[in-house]
Design an enzyme around this catalytic site. Structure first.
Site, PDB file in Angstrom:
ATOM      1  N   SER A  34       0.805  -1.226   0.000  1.00  0.00           N
ATOM      2  CA  SER A  34       0.000   0.000   0.000  1.00  0.00           C
ATOM      3  C   SER A  34       0.838   1.276   0.000  1.00  0.00           C
ATOM      4  O   SER A  34       0.322   2.346  -0.325  1.00  0.00           O
ATOM      5  CB  SER A  34      -0.934   0.004   1.209  1.00  0.00           C
ATOM      6  OG  SER A  34      -0.192  -0.175   2.397  1.00  0.00           O
ATOM      7  N   ASP A 326      -2.571   7.836   8.399  1.00  0.00           N
ATOM      8  CA  ASP A 326      -3.471   6.894   9.071  1.00  0.00           C
ATOM      9  C   ASP A 326      -2.650   6.059  10.051  1.00  0.00           C
ATOM     10  O   ASP A 326      -1.606   6.528  10.514  1.00  0.00           O
ATOM     11  CB  ASP A 326      -4.245   6.051   8.037  1.00  0.00           C
ATOM     12  CG  ASP A 326      -3.317   5.232   7.143  1.00  0.00           C
ATOM     13  OD1 ASP A 326      -2.134   5.058   7.494  1.00  0.00           O
ATOM     14  OD2 ASP A 326      -3.783   4.753   6.082  1.00  0.00           O
ATOM     15  N   HIS A 329       0.450   4.642   7.269  1.00  0.00           N
ATOM     16  CA  HIS A 329       1.027   5.303   6.090  1.00  0.00           C
ATOM     17  C   HIS A 329       1.460   6.729   6.376  1.00  0.00           C
ATOM     18  O   HIS A 329       0.704   7.505   6.971  1.00  0.00           O
ATOM     19  CB  HIS A 329       0.005   5.321   4.949  1.00  0.00           C
ATOM     20  CG  HIS A 329      -0.421   3.958   4.548  1.00  0.00           C
ATOM     21  ND1 HIS A 329      -1.641   3.430   4.905  1.00  0.00           N
ATOM     22  CD2 HIS A 329       0.227   2.993   3.875  1.00  0.00           C
ATOM     23  CE1 HIS A 329      -1.727   2.193   4.435  1.00  0.00           C
ATOM     24  NE2 HIS A 329      -0.601   1.897   3.816  1.00  0.00           N
TER      25      HIS A 329
END
Ligand SMILES: *[C@@H]1O[C@H](CO)[C@@H](O)[C@H](O)[C@H]1NC(C)=O
Ligand SMILES: *[C@@H]1O[C@H](CO)[C@@H](O)[C@H](O)[C@H]1NC(C)=O
Ligand SMILES: *[C@@H]1O[C@H](CO)[C@@H](O)[C@H](O)[C@H]1NC(C)=O
Ligand SMILES: *[C@@H]1O[C@H](CO)[C@@H](O)[C@H](O)[C@H]1NC(C)=O
Ligand SMILES: *[C@@H]1O[C@H](CO)[C@@H](O)[C@H](O)[C@H]1NC(C)=O
Ligand SMILES: *[C@@H]1O[C@H](CO)[C@@H](O)[C@H](O)[C@H]1NC(C)=O
Length: 368
Positions: A34, A326, A329
């Site tokens: 991600s 978050d 990240h």
């Protein structure tokens, strides 16, 4: 020693306007999780999706599937190479596969080195699956765009490859004993050995498909993520156990593996990006880089599950001052500092050469 990333800070505002022109490399191909996914997970039954606000709040077209407020680290590398932002591979249809000529992104939130890592996040592309898609790219998508296989080989040899894996093998495998037995069955060095053996085979496969200039990002200081700060109950500071006992064997051995590969795979150049060092440089002197909050998520995140922002809730107002967007990240500003430092900084972050030097390097275009 202290402020290695600082020289780049004044560039924060100006670089975003860089327009593609006279690219420094033939293409940029991206593999990872991600950190680098820019929308592939929108096309599969993934729990890890970032195609809703407040993701993309600082990205021109809003939420796209990027797991941050703005640009990812490989978006910035593409801009610095003066290449278009590589499209998510899964977004391409028969009408627009030609876009992969200047690059493509295979990264998928939840993807690991090991097939099973990330399974609680449901659908995802592991590194092996991403390599299968790249094999299809090299065998089916790219050949119609070239006059000869030699021209295609030359294109691949002049492209930059960025590979970033391991975070999921720790956060969504070794450090998740509710789902995995690895931390009961294996010591940290034994687990790292398995990861590195698999990774070595995967990087060799990438080379065999034609990649020559390969940047491999190491792990960040995962013990400093809001996720691990909460899970390890550190009271707000980084988890030294995670940083210096659990993930260290992988991070310390990775550059040695890349040296060995560089030696055995003829014509290859592997660059190691020391993300851990760049990141700890930021959080040990946050104010030097304009950050004030280093250990909390900027958005309202689901800290017990996906670690992602909950949909449509407000974010912090001072996003430039947060290190994390978050539960795991980093914010765009962290991505900018890291990528700038790897692009044309000293060997403090990227070694033995930086990306600008890698792009210029001449590679003998020969099969091994
Ligand atoms: C490719 O085309 C499809 C539809 O044919 C579109 O949905 C997608 O956004 C396009 N991708 C890119 C990167 O242009
Ligand atoms: C491929 O061949 C055609 C016809 O010979 C030529 O016009 C074209 O420039 C070539 N393309 C490349 C990328 O070499
Ligand atoms: C973990 O170990 C337990 C006890 O040995 C076993 O029942 C379980 O199936 C294992 N889980 C996994 C995911 O291998
Ligand atoms: C790759 O990892 C798997 C565990 O997922 C392990 O069984 C296998 O032996 C590893 N391969 C290598 C070459 O180490
Ligand atoms: C999340 O986990 C924390 C600590 O384990 C717990 O205190 C909290 O109640 C949990 N929240 C939810 C929504 O499950
Ligand atoms: C690094 O790259 C940036 C952006 O292209 C540029 O402004 C800067 O002058 C470069 N620095 C060096 C030392 O090359």
């Amino acid at each position: 020693m202290a402020y290695h990333l600082l020289v780049f800070h004044s560039l924060l505002s100006s670089f975003v306007k860089v327009q593609p022109q006279r690219p420094l490399a033939s293409a940029l191909y991206i593999f990872g999780d991600s950190i680098n996914d820019n929308g592939n997970n929108n096309f599969i039954a993934a729990l890890a999706k970032a195609n809703y606000p407040p993701y993309g709040i600082d990205f021109p077209s809003g939420a796209t599937g990027r797991f941050t407020n703005g640009l990812t680290t490989t978006d910035i590398i593409a801009q610095l190479l003066k290449l278009p932002l590589p499209p998510p591979y899964l977004s391409l249809s028969a009408t627009n596969t030609s876009k992969i000529l200047t690059g493509a992104n295979y990264a998928s939130g939840g993807g690991g080195i090991l097939e099973e890592s990330g399974s609680p996040l449901q659908a995802r592309l592991s590194f092996n699956q991403q390599l299968n898609l790249f094999e299809k790219t090299v065998q089916q998508d790219l050949p119609p765009l070239f006059n000869s296989s030699r021209a295609l080989q030359d294109h691949l040899a002049k492209a930059i490859f960025v590979v970033e894996f391991g975070t999921i093998d720790y956060l969504f495998n070794y450090l998740l004993p509710e789902f995995f037995n690895t931390s009961r069955d294996l010591s940290p060095p034994a687990f790292a050995r398995i990861l590195l053996q698999n990774f070595s085979q995967q990087l060799t496969m990438l080379y065999n498909l034609g990649a020559r200039k390969i940047v491999v990002m190491g792990l960040s200081a995962l013990g400093c993520t809001p996720n691990q700060i909460i899970r390890q109950g550190t009271g707000g500071s980084c988890s030294d156990v995670v940083n210096y006992q659990i993930i260290a064997p992988f991070n310390i051995q990775l550059p040695f593996l890349l040296n060995r590969l560089r030696f055995t795979l003829r014509g290859s150049i592997f660059v190691f990006e020391n993300v851990f060092r760049a990141f700890t440089s930021i959080i040990s002197n946050p104010s030097r880089y304009g950050f004030t909050i280093t250990n909390k998520a900027c958005c309202s995140a689901n800290m017990n599950g996906t670690l992602l922002c909950l949909p449509n809730l407000p974010t912090c107002t001072n996003r430039n001052q947060f290190v994390f967007y978050d539960g795991i990240h980093p914010t765009q500003n962290v991505n900018i500092l890291m990528s700038q430092a790897c692009f044309n900084g000293s060997t403090y972050v990227c070694s033995p050469i930086n990306i600008q030097q890698l792009a210029r390097a001449q590679i003998p275009n020969r099969r091994k």
